[in-house]
Scaffold this motif. Structure first.
Motif, PDB file in Angstrom:
ATOM      1  N   LEU A   1       0.799  -1.225   0.000  1.00  0.00           N
ATOM      2  CA  LEU A   1       0.000   0.000   0.000  1.00  0.00           C
ATOM      3  C   LEU A   1       0.832   1.276   0.000  1.00  0.00           C
ATOM      4  CD1 LEU A   1      -2.716  -1.139   2.563  1.00  0.00           C
ATOM      5  CD2 LEU A   1      -3.009  -0.883   0.095  1.00  0.00           C
ATOM      6  N   CYS A   2       2.154   1.153   0.210  1.00  0.00           N
ATOM      7  CA  CYS A   2       2.946   2.373   0.438  1.00  0.00           C
ATOM      8  C   CYS A   2       2.959   3.335  -0.750  1.00  0.00           C
ATOM      9  CB  CYS A   2       4.368   2.051   0.879  1.00  0.00           C
ATOM     10  SG  CYS A   2       5.309   1.080  -0.303  1.00  0.00           S
ATOM     11  N   GLU A   3       2.830   2.800  -1.973  1.00  0.00           N
ATOM     12  CA  GLU A   3       2.795   3.708  -3.118  1.00  0.00           C
ATOM     13  C   GLU A   3       1.455   4.448  -3.208  1.00  0.00           C
ATOM     14  OE1 GLU A   3       4.319   0.062  -3.672  1.00  0.00           O
ATOM     15  OE2 GLU A   3       3.971   0.273  -5.831  1.00  0.00           O
ATOM     16  N   TYR A   4       0.462   3.950  -2.494  1.00  0.00           N
ATOM     17  CA  TYR A   4      -0.908   4.454  -2.665  1.00  0.00           C
ATOM     18  C   TYR A   4      -1.437   5.259  -1.487  1.00  0.00           C
ATOM     19  CZ  TYR A   4      -0.495   0.908  -6.235  1.00  0.00           C
ATOM     20  OH  TYR A   4      -0.042   0.168  -7.293  1.00  0.00           O
ATOM     21  N   THR A   5      -0.724   5.187  -0.366  1.00  0.00           N
ATOM     22  CA  THR A   5      -1.202   5.915   0.817  1.00  0.00           C
ATOM     23  C   THR A   5      -0.578   7.311   0.875  1.00  0.00           C
ATOM     24  OG1 THR A   5       0.553   4.844   2.118  1.00  0.00           O
ATOM     25  CG2 THR A   5      -1.651   3.881   2.250  1.00  0.00           C
ATOM     26  N   SER A   6      -1.365   8.262   1.374  1.00  0.00           N
ATOM     27  CA  SER A   6      -0.878   9.640   1.478  1.00  0.00           C
ATOM     28  C   SER A   6       0.275   9.753   2.471  1.00  0.00           C
ATOM     29  CB  SER A   6      -2.037  10.551   1.890  1.00  0.00           C
ATOM     30  OG  SER A   6      -2.789   9.945   2.919  1.00  0.00           O
ATOM     31  N   HIS A   7       0.295   8.865   3.471  1.00  0.00           N
ATOM     32  CA  HIS A   7       1.357   8.913   4.488  1.00  0.00           C
ATOM     33  C   HIS A   7       2.566   8.060   4.112  1.00  0.00           C
ATOM     34  CE1 HIS A   7      -0.555   5.135   5.470  1.00  0.00           C
ATOM     35  NE2 HIS A   7      -1.698   5.779   5.619  1.00  0.00           N
ATOM     36  N   GLY A   8       2.462   7.282   3.050  1.00  0.00           N
ATOM     37  CA  GLY A   8       3.602   6.503   2.561  1.00  0.00           C
ATOM     38  C   GLY A   8       3.907   5.241   3.349  1.00  0.00           C
ATOM     39  N   HIS A   9       3.065   4.881   4.313  1.00  0.00           N
ATOM     40  CA  HIS A   9       3.295   3.630   5.034  1.00  0.00           C
ATOM     41  C   HIS A   9       2.595   2.479   4.309  1.00  0.00           C
ATOM     42  CE1 HIS A   9       5.791   4.526   8.461  1.00  0.00           C
ATOM     43  NE2 HIS A   9       5.169   5.687   8.577  1.00  0.00           N
ATOM     44  N   CYS A  10       3.009   1.262   4.662  1.00  0.00           N
ATOM     45  CA  CYS A  10       2.545   0.089   3.924  1.00  0.00           C
ATOM     46  C   CYS A  10       1.206  -0.438   4.434  1.00  0.00           C
ATOM     47  CB  CYS A  10       3.598  -1.006   3.989  1.00  0.00           C
ATOM     48  SG  CYS A  10       5.193  -0.483   3.328  1.00  0.00           S
ATOM     49  N   GLY A  11       0.416   0.398   5.114  1.00  0.00           N
ATOM     50  CA  GLY A  11      -0.858  -0.091   5.600  1.00  0.00           C
ATOM     51  C   GLY A  11      -1.690   1.006   6.221  1.00  0.00           C
ATOM     52  N   VAL A  12      -2.712   0.560   6.958  1.00  0.00           N
ATOM     53  CA  VAL A  12      -3.658   1.475   7.587  1.00  0.00           C
ATOM     54  C   VAL A  12      -3.063   1.975   8.900  1.00  0.00           C
ATOM     55  CG1 VAL A  12      -5.997   1.653   8.542  1.00  0.00           C
ATOM     56  CG2 VAL A  12      -5.541   0.108   6.609  1.00  0.00           C
ATOM     57  N   ILE A  13      -3.060   3.283   9.093  1.00  0.00           N
ATOM     58  CA  ILE A  13      -2.487   3.838  10.320  1.00  0.00           C
ATOM     59  C   ILE A  13      -3.563   3.964  11.403  1.00  0.00           C
ATOM     60  CG2 ILE A  13      -1.343   5.846  11.359  1.00  0.00           C
ATOM     61  CD1 ILE A  13       0.475   4.485   9.378  1.00  0.00           C
ATOM     62  N   VAL A  14      -3.289   3.349  12.542  1.00  0.00           N
ATOM     63  CA  VAL A  14      -4.144   3.515  13.716  1.00  0.00           C
ATOM     64  C   VAL A  14      -3.224   3.856  14.887  1.00  0.00           C
ATOM     65  CG1 VAL A  14      -5.780   2.377  15.283  1.00  0.00           C
ATOM     66  CG2 VAL A  14      -5.826   1.825  12.833  1.00  0.00           C
ATOM     67  N   ASP A  15      -3.512   4.945  15.551  1.00  0.00           N
ATOM     68  CA  ASP A  15      -2.681   5.397  16.682  1.00  0.00           C
ATOM     69  C   ASP A  15      -1.197   5.480  16.311  1.00  0.00           C
ATOM     70  OD1 ASP A  15      -4.945   5.538  18.265  1.00  0.00           O
ATOM     71  OD2 ASP A  15      -4.708   3.473  19.018  1.00  0.00           O
ATOM     72  N   GLY A  16      -0.917   6.009  15.144  1.00  0.00           N
ATOM     73  CA  GLY A  16       0.466   6.275  14.773  1.00  0.00           C
ATOM     74  C   GLY A  16       1.275   5.082  14.277  1.00  0.00           C
ATOM     75  N   ASP A  17       0.639   3.898  14.177  1.00  0.00           N
ATOM     76  CA  ASP A  17       1.383   2.742  13.666  1.00  0.00           C
ATOM     77  C   ASP A  17       0.511   1.983  12.667  1.00  0.00           C
ATOM     78  OD1 ASP A  17       3.466   0.973  13.318  1.00  0.00           O
ATOM     79  OD2 ASP A  17       3.102  -0.143  15.175  1.00  0.00           O
ATOM     80  N   VAL A  18       1.156   1.173  11.860  1.00  0.00           N
ATOM     81  CA  VAL A  18       0.408   0.395  10.860  1.00  0.00           C
ATOM     82  C   VAL A  18      -0.357  -0.734  11.569  1.00  0.00           C
ATOM     83  CG1 VAL A  18       0.611  -1.095   8.845  1.00  0.00           C
ATOM     84  CG2 VAL A  18       2.025   0.963   9.014  1.00  0.00           C
ATOM     85  N   HIS A  19      -1.674  -0.753  11.357  1.00  0.00           N
ATOM     86  CA  HIS A  19      -2.528  -1.764  11.985  1.00  0.00           C
ATOM     87  C   HIS A  19      -2.477  -3.049  11.163  1.00  0.00           C
ATOM     88  CE1 HIS A  19      -6.108  -3.824  13.448  1.00  0.00           C
ATOM     89  NE2 HIS A  19      -6.104  -2.997  14.487  1.00  0.00           N
ATOM     90  N   ASN A  20      -2.000  -4.106  11.793  1.00  0.00           N
ATOM     91  CA  ASN A  20      -1.746  -5.350  11.046  1.00  0.00           C
ATOM     92  C   ASN A  20      -2.991  -5.899  10.352  1.00  0.00           C
ATOM     93  OD1 ASN A  20       0.581  -7.556  10.852  1.00  0.00           O
ATOM     94  ND2 ASN A  20      -1.370  -8.605  10.959  1.00  0.00           N
ATOM     95  N   ASP A  21      -4.029  -6.181  11.154  1.00  0.00           N
ATOM     96  CA  ASP A  21      -5.137  -6.974  10.607  1.00  0.00           C
ATOM     97  C   ASP A  21      -5.996  -6.167   9.633  1.00  0.00           C
ATOM     98  OD1 ASP A  21      -3.874  -8.472  12.506  1.00  0.00           O
ATOM     99  OD2 ASP A  21      -5.693  -9.162  13.515  1.00  0.00           O
ATOM    100  N   GLN A  22      -6.156  -4.882   9.906  1.00  0.00           N
ATOM    101  CA  GLN A  22      -6.901  -4.044   8.951  1.00  0.00           C
ATOM    102  C   GLN A  22      -6.139  -3.947   7.628  1.00  0.00           C
ATOM    103  OE1 GLN A  22      -8.290  -0.189  10.301  1.00  0.00           O
ATOM    104  NE2 GLN A  22      -8.704  -0.958  12.372  1.00  0.00           N
ATOM    105  N   THR A  23      -4.819  -3.915   7.720  1.00  0.00           N
ATOM    106  CA  THR A  23      -4.000  -3.857   6.501  1.00  0.00           C
ATOM    107  C   THR A  23      -4.116  -5.150   5.699  1.00  0.00           C
ATOM    108  OG1 THR A  23      -2.465  -2.338   7.576  1.00  0.00           O
ATOM    109  CG2 THR A  23      -1.645  -3.499   5.635  1.00  0.00           C
ATOM    110  N   VAL A  24      -4.117  -6.275   6.420  1.00  0.00           N
ATOM    111  CA  VAL A  24      -4.229  -7.566   5.730  1.00  0.00           C
ATOM    112  C   VAL A  24      -5.513  -7.612   4.889  1.00  0.00           C
ATOM    113  CG1 VAL A  24      -4.539 -10.065   6.072  1.00  0.00           C
ATOM    114  CG2 VAL A  24      -2.756  -8.834   7.340  1.00  0.00           C
ATOM    115  N   ASP A  25      -6.604  -7.088   5.443  1.00  0.00           N
ATOM    116  CA  ASP A  25      -7.871  -7.081   4.683  1.00  0.00           C
ATOM    117  C   ASP A  25      -7.708  -6.331   3.349  1.00  0.00           C
ATOM    118  OD1 ASP A  25      -9.027  -8.446   6.756  1.00  0.00           O
ATOM    119  OD2 ASP A  25     -10.014  -6.684   7.629  1.00  0.00           O
ATOM    120  N   LEU A  26      -6.990  -5.219   3.389  1.00  0.00           N
ATOM    121  CA  LEU A  26      -6.803  -4.437   2.157  1.00  0.00           C
ATOM    122  C   LEU A  26      -5.844  -5.135   1.187  1.00  0.00           C
ATOM    123  CD1 LEU A  26      -6.635  -0.754   3.484  1.00  0.00           C
ATOM    124  CD2 LEU A  26      -8.621  -2.115   2.765  1.00  0.00           C
TER     125      LEU A  26
END
Ligand code: PBG
Length: 322
Positions: free
Chosen positions: A121-146
């Motif tokens: 996801l890092c090329e597609y997110t505005s924050h450049g991280h490889c997943g969904v950000i929750v409380d300042g960190d990438v949330h594992n399971d929500q990211t897996v769904d995407l």
């Protein structure tokens, strides 16, 4: 038998004997060419830190892929630069996203080319991280769904293989299950299994416009100090259904490539990443090293360590020589 009975130099005397006893060979079949696809028409923008590599619009990409096929390179791996980025990286799993359209175009124009997609996801997110950000960190399971959604949309578009590069826990199993239940049990998964948090990804982040906007990737990519942990990562991805496992980067991690091959005996891919490529190009441009010799030596070292496949920006340069 010691010297003077044994003389190791006897077989090094001529190119003929050297050829005869050469242990490791690079083959064009080992190569995967990474490519960057961006929106637009007639776009071919060179990535300054990766000479010879470009962000390409789909029309330019298809032309470039015809050349790649003519060189005998069997496969490409695609990275997308989306039209728009957002919090959740929506374009990554949109059926008309940049990658999905690129795959369709490639399947129409160069059907013989094997198309692998990088799933992240890092090329597609505005924050450049490889997943969904929750409380300042990438949330594992929500990211897996995407990532599951992204994999499915790539495969629906016609991808031949998916390669998740995010380093979330459990994503290989989740993607395998989704592909199987979706009627895609024949599609292989190449897991970026031992992906280290590396400074060698610098030029790629320019190429893919994917540098994290805050913090770094240390909470999901691996600590460069850890070898045993890499073995555990590989074991887990294999258990979850990975068909091939990748070690990335390649050159600072040749020991990991070697251990993975020895321990598991499965097909191993190594990613000769952007920074490794850029260093060779930069030193060669300064006249400090002989680019061709160094390139060949590096690629050979990756093969000798145990890699079956090499993802490398040198693929196009070296293919005609093999
Ligand atoms: C996506 C991804 C990256 C690379 C491949 N897939 C960047 C990163 O993790 O920051 C790097 C490839 C290269 O440096 O050539 N996550």
């Amino acid at each position: 038998m010691p010297f003077p009975i044994t003389r190791m130099r006897r077989l090094r005397q001529s190119e003929t004997t050297r050829r005869m006893v050469r242990e490791t060979h690079l083959r064009v079949d080992d190569l995967v060419m990474p490519l960057f696809v961006a929106p637009g028409q007639g776009l071919k923008t060179e990535i300054s830190s990766m000479p010879g590599n470009h962000q390409m619009s789909i029309d330019v990409l298809t032309e470039s892929c015809k050349e790649i096929v003519d060189l005998g390179i069997p496969a490409v791996i695609l990275f997308g630069i989306p039209e728009q980025k957002d919090e959740h990286g929506t374009e990554a799993y949109h059926d008309h996203g940049i990658i999905q359209r690129a795959i369709c175009a490639l399947k129409e124009t160069v059907p013989e080319l094997y198309v692998i997609t990088d799933v992240c996801l890092c090329e597609y997110t505005s924050h450049g991280h490889c997943g969904v950000i929750v409380d300042g960190d990438v949330h594992n399971d929500q990211t897996v769904d995407l990532l599951v959604k992204e994999s499915l949309s790539h495969v629906r578009a016609g991808a031949d293989m998916v390669a998740p590069s995010d380093m979330m826990d459990g994503r290989i199993g989740a993607i395998r299950t989704a592909l199987d239940t979706g009627g895609y049990s024949h599609i292989p998964i190449m897991a970026y299994a031992a992906k280290f948090c590396s400074g060698f990804y610098g030029p790629f982040r320019e190429a893919a416009e994917s540098a994290p906007q805050f913090g770094d990737r240390r909470s999901y990519q691996m600590d460069p100090a850890n070898g045993d942990e890499a073995i555990r990562e590989v074991a887990l991805d294999l258990e979850e259904g990975a068909d091939l496992v990748m070690v990335k980067p390649a050159l600072s991690y040749l020991d990991i490539i070697y251990r993975v091959k020895q321990e598991f005996g499965v097909p191993v891919a190594a990613y000769n990443v952007s920074g490794e490529f850029a260093m060779v190009k930069a030193a060669a441009q300064n006249g400090w090293i002989d680019e061709d010799r160094v390139r060949d030596e590096l690629l050979l070292s990756i093969k000798r360590a145990g890699a079956d496949l090499i993802l490398t920006y040198f693929a196009r340069d070296i293919a005609p020589l093999l």
